[in-house]
Motif scaffolding. Structure first.
Motif, PDB file in Angstrom:
ATOM      1  N   CYS A  10      -2.921   9.333 -27.915  1.00 48.08           N
ATOM      2  CA  CYS A  10      -1.931   8.870 -26.942  1.00 48.08           C
ATOM      3  C   CYS A  10      -2.323   7.537 -26.304  1.00 48.08           C
ATOM      4  CB  CYS A  10      -1.729   9.917 -25.858  1.00 48.08           C
ATOM      5  SG  CYS A  10      -1.068  11.476 -26.470  1.00 48.08           S
ATOM      6  N   SER A  11      -1.362   6.663 -26.209  1.00 55.01           N
ATOM      7  CA  SER A  11      -1.601   5.336 -25.643  1.00 55.01           C
ATOM      8  C   SER A  11      -2.171   5.424 -24.231  1.00 55.01           C
ATOM      9  CB  SER A  11      -0.322   4.502 -25.659  1.00 55.01           C
ATOM     10  OG  SER A  11       0.701   5.159 -24.939  1.00 55.01           O
ATOM     11  N   ASP A  12      -1.691   6.373 -23.437  1.00 54.85           N
ATOM     12  CA  ASP A  12      -2.183   6.531 -22.076  1.00 54.85           C
ATOM     13  C   ASP A  12      -3.671   6.877 -22.069  1.00 54.85           C
ATOM     14  OD1 ASP A  12      -1.631   6.667 -19.191  1.00 54.85           O
ATOM     15  OD2 ASP A  12      -2.101   8.799 -19.418  1.00 54.85           O
ATOM     16  N   THR A  13      -4.093   7.731 -22.991  1.00 51.99           N
ATOM     17  CA  THR A  13      -5.512   8.084 -23.119  1.00 51.99           C
ATOM     18  C   THR A  13      -6.330   6.839 -23.441  1.00 51.99           C
ATOM     19  OG1 THR A  13      -5.045  10.349 -23.793  1.00 51.99           O
ATOM     20  CG2 THR A  13      -7.168   9.450 -24.464  1.00 51.99           C
ATOM     21  N   CYS A  14      -5.865   6.051 -24.405  1.00 59.41           N
ATOM     22  CA  CYS A  14      -6.574   4.826 -24.797  1.00 59.41           C
ATOM     23  C   CYS A  14      -6.648   3.834 -23.648  1.00 59.41           C
ATOM     24  CB  CYS A  14      -5.871   4.172 -25.979  1.00 59.41           C
ATOM     25  SG  CYS A  14      -5.882   5.156 -27.481  1.00 59.41           S
ATOM     26  N   ASN A  15      -5.545   3.666 -22.944  1.00 55.74           N
ATOM     27  CA  ASN A  15      -5.506   2.697 -21.851  1.00 55.74           C
ATOM     28  C   ASN A  15      -6.437   3.095 -20.710  1.00 55.74           C
ATOM     29  OD1 ASN A  15      -3.621   1.287 -23.354  1.00 55.74           O
ATOM     30  ND2 ASN A  15      -1.880   2.191 -22.303  1.00 55.74           N
ATOM     31  N   CYS A  21     -14.004   1.607 -19.154  1.00 56.27           N
ATOM     32  CA  CYS A  21     -15.160   1.032 -19.847  1.00 56.27           C
ATOM     33  C   CYS A  21     -15.073  -0.474 -20.083  1.00 56.27           C
ATOM     34  CB  CYS A  21     -15.329   1.720 -21.204  1.00 56.27           C
ATOM     35  SG  CYS A  21     -15.615   3.491 -21.090  1.00 56.27           S
ATOM     36  N   LYS A  22     -14.043  -1.119 -19.585  1.00 55.95           N
ATOM     37  CA  LYS A  22     -13.782  -2.512 -19.964  1.00 55.95           C
ATOM     38  C   LYS A  22     -14.919  -3.477 -19.654  1.00 55.95           C
ATOM     39  CE  LYS A  22     -11.061  -3.683 -15.881  1.00 55.95           C
ATOM     40  NZ  LYS A  22      -9.700  -4.002 -15.439  1.00 55.95           N
ATOM     41  N   PHE A  54     -16.212  -4.835 -23.487  1.00 50.52           N
ATOM     42  CA  PHE A  54     -15.093  -4.217 -24.208  1.00 50.52           C
ATOM     43  C   PHE A  54     -13.875  -5.131 -24.165  1.00 50.52           C
ATOM     44  CE2 PHE A  54     -15.883   0.584 -24.687  1.00 50.52           C
ATOM     45  CZ  PHE A  54     -17.227   0.392 -24.927  1.00 50.52           C
ATOM     46  N   VAL A  55     -13.679  -5.833 -23.046  1.00 49.79           N
ATOM     47  CA  VAL A  55     -12.553  -6.771 -22.936  1.00 49.79           C
ATOM     48  C   VAL A  55     -12.662  -7.840 -24.011  1.00 49.79           C
ATOM     49  CG1 VAL A  55     -11.501  -8.564 -21.484  1.00 49.79           C
ATOM     50  CG2 VAL A  55     -12.182  -6.392 -20.466  1.00 49.79           C
ATOM     51  N   GLU A  56     -13.866  -8.369 -24.204  1.00 47.63           N
ATOM     52  CA  GLU A  56     -14.064  -9.416 -25.216  1.00 47.63           C
ATOM     53  C   GLU A  56     -13.863  -8.890 -26.638  1.00 47.63           C
ATOM     54  OE1 GLU A  56     -17.386 -12.381 -23.417  1.00 47.63           O
ATOM     55  OE2 GLU A  56     -18.013 -10.294 -23.639  1.00 47.63           O
ATOM     56  N   ASN A  60      -7.870  -4.552 -25.231  1.00 46.40           N
ATOM     57  CA  ASN A  60      -7.049  -3.603 -24.468  1.00 46.40           C
ATOM     58  C   ASN A  60      -7.231  -2.200 -25.059  1.00 46.40           C
ATOM     59  OD1 ASN A  60      -5.401  -3.496 -26.833  1.00 46.40           O
ATOM     60  ND2 ASN A  60      -4.221  -5.238 -26.080  1.00 46.40           N
ATOM     61  N   GLY A  61      -6.496  -1.235 -24.515  1.00 46.41           N
ATOM     62  CA  GLY A  61      -6.605   0.150 -24.983  1.00 46.41           C
ATOM     63  C   GLY A  61      -6.207   0.325 -26.432  1.00 46.41           C
ATOM     64  N   GLU A  62      -5.220  -0.421 -26.869  1.00 47.85           N
ATOM     65  CA  GLU A  62      -4.794  -0.325 -28.266  1.00 47.85           C
ATOM     66  C   GLU A  62      -5.905  -0.797 -29.202  1.00 47.85           C
ATOM     67  OE1 GLU A  62      -1.033  -1.496 -31.153  1.00 47.85           O
ATOM     68  OE2 GLU A  62      -1.082  -2.253 -29.103  1.00 47.85           O
ATOM     69  N   GLY A  63      -6.521  -1.919 -28.878  1.00 52.65           N
ATOM     70  CA  GLY A  63      -7.624  -2.423 -29.691  1.00 52.65           C
ATOM     71  C   GLY A  63      -8.799  -1.460 -29.711  1.00 52.65           C
ATOM     72  N   LEU A  64      -9.095  -0.853 -28.559  1.00 47.71           N
ATOM     73  CA  LEU A  64     -10.194   0.099 -28.467  1.00 47.71           C
ATOM     74  C   LEU A  64      -9.977   1.274 -29.416  1.00 47.71           C
ATOM     75  CD1 LEU A  64     -12.706   1.055 -26.409  1.00 47.71           C
ATOM     76  CD2 LEU A  64     -10.944   2.680 -25.802  1.00 47.71           C
ATOM     77  N   CYS A  65      -8.825   1.910 -29.333  1.00 43.47           N
ATOM     78  CA  CYS A  65      -8.588   3.111 -30.146  1.00 43.47           C
ATOM     79  C   CYS A  65      -8.388   2.790 -31.626  1.00 43.47           C
ATOM     80  CB  CYS A  65      -7.396   3.886 -29.596  1.00 43.47           C
ATOM     81  SG  CYS A  65      -7.832   4.797 -28.097  1.00 43.47           S
ATOM     82  N   ASN A  66      -7.844   1.643 -31.934  1.00 43.15           N
ATOM     83  CA  ASN A  66      -7.621   1.297 -33.344  1.00 43.15           C
ATOM     84  C   ASN A  66      -8.873   0.783 -34.040  1.00 43.15           C
ATOM     85  OD1 ASN A  66      -4.940   2.027 -33.226  1.00 43.15           O
ATOM     86  ND2 ASN A  66      -4.189  -0.051 -33.014  1.00 43.15           N
ATOM     87  N   LYS A  67      -9.889   0.367 -33.266  1.00 46.32           N
ATOM     88  CA  LYS A  67     -11.076  -0.234 -33.877  1.00 46.32           C
ATOM     89  C   LYS A  67     -12.368   0.546 -33.677  1.00 46.32           C
ATOM     90  CE  LYS A  67      -9.378  -4.965 -33.355  1.00 46.32           C
ATOM     91  NZ  LYS A  67      -9.633  -6.236 -32.669  1.00 46.32           N
TER      92      LYS A  67
END
Length: 102
Positions: A10-15, A21-22, A54-56, A60-67
């Motif tokens: 879920c996007s909310d979980t990722c965000n 952790c950003k 994590f920001v670098e 964002n949350g989408e990048g975190l969960c997809n990578k």
């Protein structure tokens, strides 16, 4: 390590995960394939680059969960997705079928 899961998370979980952790740092954007391979196949974990926030790395949350976990998760905006934070019955059972070992 070969995985083709792409479990919908879920996007909310990722965000929320990203927001928490950003400012943390890591040297890899793919923990599954870069860290686990060293741990289980090649010995001690070796950084793949300099530590960055994590920001670098993920943006964002989408990048975190997809990578972060290779193809393990796929950022999903629908309601048919897994969550990491729940208080009662596991809602993920409805999204990811539990294998039968009979």
């Amino acid at each position: 390590m070969d995985m083709d899961y792409e479990l919908p998370i879920c996007s909310d979980t990722c965000n929320k995960w990203f927001e928490a952790c950003k400012n943390d740092k890591t040297s890899s954007e793919d923990w599954l394939n870069e860290y686990a391979v060293y741990r289980f196949e090649k010995g001690p974990i070796k950084p793949t680059g300099p530590c960055r926030t994590f920001v670098e790395i993920f943006k964002n949350g989408e990048g975190l969960c997809n990578k972060m976990w290779g193809p393990g998760y796929k950022y999903d905006r629908s309601s048919n997705c897994i969550v990491h934070d729940f208080k009662s019955e596991n809602p993920n059972d409805k999204v990811v079928p539990v294998p039968s070992f009979s």
